[in-house]
Design a protein around this motif. Structure first.
Motif, PDB file in Angstrom:
ATOM      1  N   LYS A  58      41.013  25.238  75.154  1.00  0.00           N
ATOM      2  CA  LYS A  58      42.261  25.745  74.586  1.00  0.00           C
ATOM      3  C   LYS A  58      43.328  25.925  75.659  1.00  0.00           C
TER       4      LYS A  58
ATOM      5  N   THR B 113      36.884  27.258  72.882  1.00  0.00           N
ATOM      6  CA  THR B 113      36.228  27.632  71.633  1.00  0.00           C
ATOM      7  C   THR B 113      34.823  27.048  71.667  1.00  0.00           C
TER       8      THR B 113
ATOM      9  N   TYR C 137      27.913  24.930  56.501  1.00  0.00           N
ATOM     10  CA  TYR C 137      28.734  25.394  57.615  1.00  0.00           C
ATOM     11  C   TYR C 137      27.987  26.438  58.445  1.00  0.00           C
TER      12      TYR C 137
ATOM     13  N   ASP D  59      32.096  27.615  62.640  1.00  0.00           N
ATOM     14  CA  ASP D  59      33.164  26.915  61.914  1.00  0.00           C
ATOM     15  C   ASP D  59      34.251  27.901  61.484  1.00  0.00           C
ATOM     16  N   VAL D  60      33.831  29.099  61.090  1.00  0.00           N
ATOM     17  CA  VAL D  60      34.792  30.139  60.705  1.00  0.00           C
ATOM     18  C   VAL D  60      35.537  30.642  61.938  1.00  0.00           C
TER      19      VAL D  60
ATOM     20  N   LYS E 204      36.231  28.996  64.566  1.00  0.00           N
ATOM     21  CA  LYS E 204      37.220  27.989  64.978  1.00  0.00           C
ATOM     22  C   LYS E 204      38.506  28.131  64.159  1.00  0.00           C
ATOM     23  N   VAL E 205      38.371  28.440  62.879  1.00  0.00           N
ATOM     24  CA  VAL E 205      39.554  28.670  62.052  1.00  0.00           C
ATOM     25  C   VAL E 205      40.320  29.893  62.543  1.00  0.00           C
ATOM     26  N   LEU E 206      39.584  30.964  62.839  1.00  0.00           N
ATOM     27  CA  LEU E 206      40.225  32.178  63.344  1.00  0.00           C
ATOM     28  C   LEU E 206      40.905  31.917  64.691  1.00  0.00           C
TER      29      LEU E 206
ATOM     30  N   GLY F 217      42.154  29.163  65.689  1.00  0.00           N
ATOM     31  CA  GLY F 217      43.365  28.387  65.423  1.00  0.00           C
ATOM     32  C   GLY F 217      44.519  29.246  64.940  1.00  0.00           C
ATOM     33  N   ARG F 218      44.190  30.383  64.330  1.00  0.00           N
ATOM     34  CA  ARG F 218      45.230  31.293  63.842  1.00  0.00           C
ATOM     35  C   ARG F 218      45.699  32.257  64.908  1.00  0.00           C
TER      36      ARG F 218
END
Length: 197
Positions: free
Chosen positions: A69, A85, A182, A186-187, A189-191, A193-194
């Motif tokens: 990142k 990540t 999943y 995977d969750v 990674k979404v967090l 990204g936010r």
């Protein structure tokens, strides 16, 4: 960014890997100039293995990559801090970091591995296996039931009941993720990204 690889006799620079979402220190590795450039190009952390005397990308065998990142250089230009990540456990022990080996305790990564095993190697005596067998609707229903229980217990001051129901919710949520194909990562990674640093 000017890196000073000449400061160390072997031409390798320490690279501290930090979770981009939680700031937890995950591991320490070493990079030469080639490993650094490979890391920048691939956006996957790549080290120089001192034992094998060659480049190795973390996760190339296990699939547990470290997705870059940000890369920071210290004030002496001789140590890197890489915010990444993680895709799965970082440590070879299955832990999320290499720095709890002395007291690893029980990790969510271990729990996920147990759930995966119950899914792939079902047992008639396993509650988890029985949930997978009943299908996604039953698993989702259990998550809903446990979520309601958490809400109910949150309104009282019974710590044991609240934490117990919270554990039940997390456990069943991990089963639901597995049932959907999943993982918790995977969750995460979404967090990540936010997350706006």
């Amino acid at each position: 960014m000017i890196l000073n690889f000449s400061k160390y006799q072997d031409g390798l620079m320490p690279a501290i890997i930090q979770d981009a979402a939680t700031d937890k220190v995950l591991m320490l590795g070493f990079m030469n100039n080639e490993a650094y450039h490979q890391t920048k190009i691939s956006q996957k952390v790549t080290f120089f293995s001192r034992s094998r005397q060659q480049l190795w990308t973390k996760g190339e065998t296990s699939g547990n990559f470290l997705l870059v990142k940000d890369i920071l250089l210290d004030c002496d230009q001789d140590t890197l801090l890489i915010k990444a990540t993680p895709v799965g456990p970082v440590c070879h022990t299955g832990a999320d970091t290499c720095f709890n080996e002395t007291n690893p305790g029980f990790t969510l990564a271990q729990l996920e591995q147990i759930i995966t095993d119950r899914k792939n190697n079902p047992s008639d005596s396993s509650y988890t296996s029985s949930l997978f067998k009943k299908g996604i609707n039953k698993v989702a229903q259990k998550v809903g039931e446990e979520a309601v229980e958490v809400v109910i217990e949150s309104k009282d001051n019974d710590e044991e009941k609240f934490l117990g129901e919270s554990a039940d919710l997390l456990f069943h949520y991990l089963i639901l993720l597995q049932a959907k194909g999943y993982t918790l990562q995977d969750v995460v990674k979404v967090l990540a990204g936010r997350h706006k640093p």
